[in-house]
Design a protein around this motif. Structure first.
Motif, PDB file in Angstrom:
ATOM      1  N   ARG A 113       1.352 103.122 -24.936  1.00  0.00           N
ATOM      2  CA  ARG A 113       1.802 103.915 -26.072  1.00  0.00           C
ATOM      3  C   ARG A 113       2.802 103.107 -26.901  1.00  0.00           C
ATOM      4  O   ARG A 113       3.738 102.513 -26.359  1.00  0.00           O
ATOM      5  CB  ARG A 113       2.427 105.229 -25.602  1.00  0.00           C
ATOM      6  CG  ARG A 113       1.412 106.166 -25.000  1.00  0.00           C
ATOM      7  CD  ARG A 113       1.861 107.603 -24.963  1.00  0.00           C
ATOM      8  NE  ARG A 113       0.726 108.445 -24.583  1.00  0.00           N
ATOM      9  CZ  ARG A 113      -0.178 108.917 -25.433  1.00  0.00           C
ATOM     10  NH1 ARG A 113      -0.051 108.649 -26.725  1.00  0.00           N
ATOM     11  NH2 ARG A 113      -1.184 109.657 -25.010  1.00  0.00           N
ATOM     12  N   VAL A 114       2.579 103.125 -28.199  1.00  0.00           N
ATOM     13  CA  VAL A 114       3.465 102.406 -29.114  1.00  0.00           C
ATOM     14  C   VAL A 114       4.912 102.829 -28.889  1.00  0.00           C
ATOM     15  O   VAL A 114       5.825 101.989 -28.838  1.00  0.00           O
ATOM     16  CB  VAL A 114       3.046 102.656 -30.580  1.00  0.00           C
ATOM     17  CG1 VAL A 114       4.125 102.168 -31.538  1.00  0.00           C
ATOM     18  CG2 VAL A 114       1.714 101.981 -30.873  1.00  0.00           C
ATOM     19  N   GLU A 115       5.134 104.113 -28.724  1.00  0.00           N
ATOM     20  CA  GLU A 115       6.496 104.628 -28.586  1.00  0.00           C
ATOM     21  C   GLU A 115       7.179 104.076 -27.334  1.00  0.00           C
ATOM     22  O   GLU A 115       8.388 103.799 -27.337  1.00  0.00           O
ATOM     23  CB  GLU A 115       6.466 106.153 -28.555  1.00  0.00           C
ATOM     24  CG  GLU A 115       6.026 106.792 -29.855  1.00  0.00           C
ATOM     25  CD  GLU A 115       4.512 106.780 -30.078  1.00  0.00           C
ATOM     26  OE1 GLU A 115       4.083 107.146 -31.186  1.00  0.00           O
ATOM     27  OE2 GLU A 115       3.761 106.398 -29.148  1.00  0.00           O
ATOM     28  N   GLU A 116       6.413 103.894 -26.253  1.00  0.00           N
ATOM     29  CA  GLU A 116       6.983 103.354 -25.022  1.00  0.00           C
ATOM     30  C   GLU A 116       7.301 101.869 -25.167  1.00  0.00           C
ATOM     31  O   GLU A 116       8.313 101.386 -24.646  1.00  0.00           O
ATOM     32  CB  GLU A 116       6.029 103.591 -23.856  1.00  0.00           C
ATOM     33  CG  GLU A 116       5.865 105.059 -23.498  1.00  0.00           C
ATOM     34  CD  GLU A 116       4.898 105.280 -22.354  1.00  0.00           C
ATOM     35  OE1 GLU A 116       4.306 104.291 -21.864  1.00  0.00           O
ATOM     36  OE2 GLU A 116       4.729 106.446 -21.939  1.00  0.00           O
ATOM     37  N   VAL A 117       6.453 101.152 -25.888  1.00  0.00           N
ATOM     38  CA  VAL A 117       6.714  99.728 -26.126  1.00  0.00           C
ATOM     39  C   VAL A 117       7.963  99.565 -26.987  1.00  0.00           C
ATOM     40  O   VAL A 117       8.816  98.708 -26.723  1.00  0.00           O
ATOM     41  CB  VAL A 117       5.495  99.056 -26.786  1.00  0.00           C
ATOM     42  CG1 VAL A 117       5.811  97.599 -27.143  1.00  0.00           C
ATOM     43  CG2 VAL A 117       4.273  99.113 -25.869  1.00  0.00           C
ATOM     44  N   ILE A 118       8.099 100.388 -28.013  1.00  0.00           N
ATOM     45  CA  ILE A 118       9.275 100.310 -28.884  1.00  0.00           C
ATOM     46  C   ILE A 118      10.549 100.594 -28.096  1.00  0.00           C
ATOM     47  O   ILE A 118      11.561  99.889 -28.242  1.00  0.00           O
ATOM     48  CB  ILE A 118       9.127 101.289 -30.068  1.00  0.00           C
ATOM     49  CG1 ILE A 118       8.023 100.807 -31.011  1.00  0.00           C
ATOM     50  CG2 ILE A 118      10.451 101.425 -30.821  1.00  0.00           C
ATOM     51  CD1 ILE A 118       7.701 101.786 -32.132  1.00  0.00           C
ATOM     52  N   ALA A 119      10.518 101.612 -27.242  1.00  0.00           N
ATOM     53  CA  ALA A 119      11.704 101.944 -26.450  1.00  0.00           C
ATOM     54  C   ALA A 119      12.067 100.810 -25.508  1.00  0.00           C
ATOM     55  O   ALA A 119      13.252 100.472 -25.350  1.00  0.00           O
ATOM     56  CB  ALA A 119      11.451 103.232 -25.663  1.00  0.00           C
ATOM     57  N   ALA A 120      11.067 100.200 -24.879  1.00  0.00           N
ATOM     58  CA  ALA A 120      11.330  99.082 -23.975  1.00  0.00           C
ATOM     59  C   ALA A 120      11.855  97.870 -24.734  1.00  0.00           C
ATOM     60  O   ALA A 120      12.705  97.121 -24.233  1.00  0.00           O
ATOM     61  CB  ALA A 120      10.065  98.726 -23.202  1.00  0.00           C
ATOM     62  N   ALA A 121      11.364  97.656 -25.961  1.00  0.00           N
ATOM     63  CA  ALA A 121      11.842  96.542 -26.778  1.00  0.00           C
ATOM     64  C   ALA A 121      13.298  96.750 -27.183  1.00  0.00           C
ATOM     65  O   ALA A 121      14.105  95.811 -27.174  1.00  0.00           O
ATOM     66  CB  ALA A 121      10.962  96.390 -28.012  1.00  0.00           C
ATOM     67  N   GLU A 122      13.650  97.978 -27.542  1.00  0.00           N
ATOM     68  CA  GLU A 122      15.025  98.280 -27.936  1.00  0.00           C
ATOM     69  C   GLU A 122      16.000  97.955 -26.808  1.00  0.00           C
ATOM     70  O   GLU A 122      17.130  97.509 -27.056  1.00  0.00           O
ATOM     71  CB  GLU A 122      15.140  99.755 -28.323  1.00  0.00           C
ATOM     72  CG  GLU A 122      14.528 100.103 -29.670  1.00  0.00           C
ATOM     73  CD  GLU A 122      15.395  99.650 -30.841  1.00  0.00           C
ATOM     74  OE1 GLU A 122      16.576  99.335 -30.614  1.00  0.00           O
ATOM     75  OE2 GLU A 122      14.880  99.620 -31.980  1.00  0.00           O
ATOM     76  N   ALA A 123      15.572  98.152 -25.573  1.00  0.00           N
ATOM     77  CA  ALA A 123      16.436  97.855 -24.425  1.00  0.00           C
ATOM     78  C   ALA A 123      16.718  96.367 -24.296  1.00  0.00           C
ATOM     79  O   ALA A 123      17.676  95.966 -23.626  1.00  0.00           O
ATOM     80  CB  ALA A 123      15.791  98.380 -23.144  1.00  0.00           C
ATOM     81  N   GLN A 124      15.894  95.528 -24.954  1.00  0.00           N
ATOM     82  CA  GLN A 124      16.087  94.081 -24.934  1.00  0.00           C
ATOM     83  C   GLN A 124      16.606  93.560 -26.272  1.00  0.00           C
ATOM     84  O   GLN A 124      16.463  92.367 -26.578  1.00  0.00           O
ATOM     85  CB  GLN A 124      14.759  93.381 -24.568  1.00  0.00           C
ATOM     86  CG  GLN A 124      14.174  93.807 -23.239  1.00  0.00           C
ATOM     87  CD  GLN A 124      15.086  93.504 -22.070  1.00  0.00           C
ATOM     88  OE1 GLN A 124      15.885  92.556 -22.120  1.00  0.00           O
ATOM     89  NE2 GLN A 124      14.982  94.292 -21.003  1.00  0.00           N
ATOM     90  N   GLU A 125      17.193  94.444 -27.071  1.00  0.00           N
ATOM     91  CA  GLU A 125      17.762  94.077 -28.378  1.00  0.00           C
ATOM     92  C   GLU A 125      16.707  93.595 -29.363  1.00  0.00           C
ATOM     93  O   GLU A 125      16.971  92.753 -30.225  1.00  0.00           O
ATOM     94  CB  GLU A 125      18.861  93.015 -28.217  1.00  0.00           C
ATOM     95  CG  GLU A 125      20.056  93.493 -27.417  1.00  0.00           C
ATOM     96  CD  GLU A 125      20.750  94.685 -28.067  1.00  0.00           C
ATOM     97  OE1 GLU A 125      20.973  94.649 -29.288  1.00  0.00           O
ATOM     98  OE2 GLU A 125      21.062  95.656 -27.342  1.00  0.00           O
ATOM     99  N   LEU A 126      15.514  94.138 -29.232  1.00  0.00           N
ATOM    100  CA  LEU A 126      14.432  93.840 -30.165  1.00  0.00           C
ATOM    101  C   LEU A 126      14.184  95.081 -31.012  1.00  0.00           C
ATOM    102  O   LEU A 126      13.684  96.096 -30.522  1.00  0.00           O
ATOM    103  CB  LEU A 126      13.159  93.443 -29.417  1.00  0.00           C
ATOM    104  CG  LEU A 126      13.234  92.164 -28.584  1.00  0.00           C
ATOM    105  CD1 LEU A 126      12.043  92.069 -27.636  1.00  0.00           C
ATOM    106  CD2 LEU A 126      13.289  90.927 -29.489  1.00  0.00           C
TER     107      LEU A 126
END
Length: 218
Positions: A184-197
């Protein structure tokens, strides 16, 4: 024995018995490379090192290295057969800006500490979720502020109906390996935010694929 590059899809396993050509030929590459290239022309820096994670056959690296002669292209993969294919395509092309492939497992410590941009095409759905998390963690560590992480492939979205073909593809992936499947796009975005992306934008691509663009935060 077979001569010439073999048709191959990511995750499909080793070459057929008797193959004498280490090059792989991924039919999807010809279908998507120019659409991807059009976005990269807008987003990549004018100079620096571009790391491609999970380069597969190596054909994307060849195509993009030819299109961006002022950028150094670093292909990588964790599969020895893929590394052999990349090396063979690279030798045939002879591009000065295309580096020898390196072994990179997204879930393990990376052999590179810095890259100006990172690409990953058609890996997220054909690997465990841990590989995506490793990709995001590595990108967050390697990219400079503003550096691009570009992802391409089929995804699910909470607010958009999934194409029947993508649903069937998702089921076939999970049948091959329960750890695979469309994310899911939303899950990828959330995981990216956790890495300062930070999520930059989404681009709808041909054949129900998406481009997801992220930038390393300042």
């Amino acid at each position: 024995m077979t001569e010439g590059p073999e048709p191959w899809e990511p995750g499909s396993g080793p070459f057929a018995a008797g193959s004498i050509d280490p090059r792989r030929y991924a039919p999807a590459t010809e279908r998507n490379r120019d659409a991807i290239l059009a976005i990269l022309r807008e987003e990549l820096p004018t100079s620096g090192v571009v790391l491609e994670v999970a380069s597969g056959s190596g054909e994307h690296a060849i195509h993009f290295a030819a299109a961006f002669p002022d950028l150094d292209w670093q292909p990588s993969d964790s599969d020895p057969a893929a590394l052999a294919s990349i090396a063979a395509w690279r030798e045939e092309a002879g591009f000065a800006n295309l580096r020898p492939p390196i072994r990179l497992d997204a879930t393990a410590p990376w052999p590179m500490e810095q890259a100006d941009a990172i690409l990953c095409i058609n890996m997220v759905h054909i690997s465990p979720w841990s590989a995506t998390l490793g990709l995001l963690r590595g990108a967050g560590a390697c990219l400079p502020p503003g550096g691009l992480l570009y992802l391409y492939g089929p995804y699910l979205r909470d607010d958009v109906a999934t194409a029947p073909g993508n649903l069937a593809f998702d089921a076939s992936l999970k049948a091959r390996d329960p750890q695979w499947g469309l994310r899911r796009v939303e899950e990828v975005i959330a995981a990216a935010e956790a890495q300062e992306l930070g999520f930059d934008r989404l681009v709808e691509m041909p054949a129900n694929n998406l481009s997801l663009l992220f930038r390393r935060k300042d």
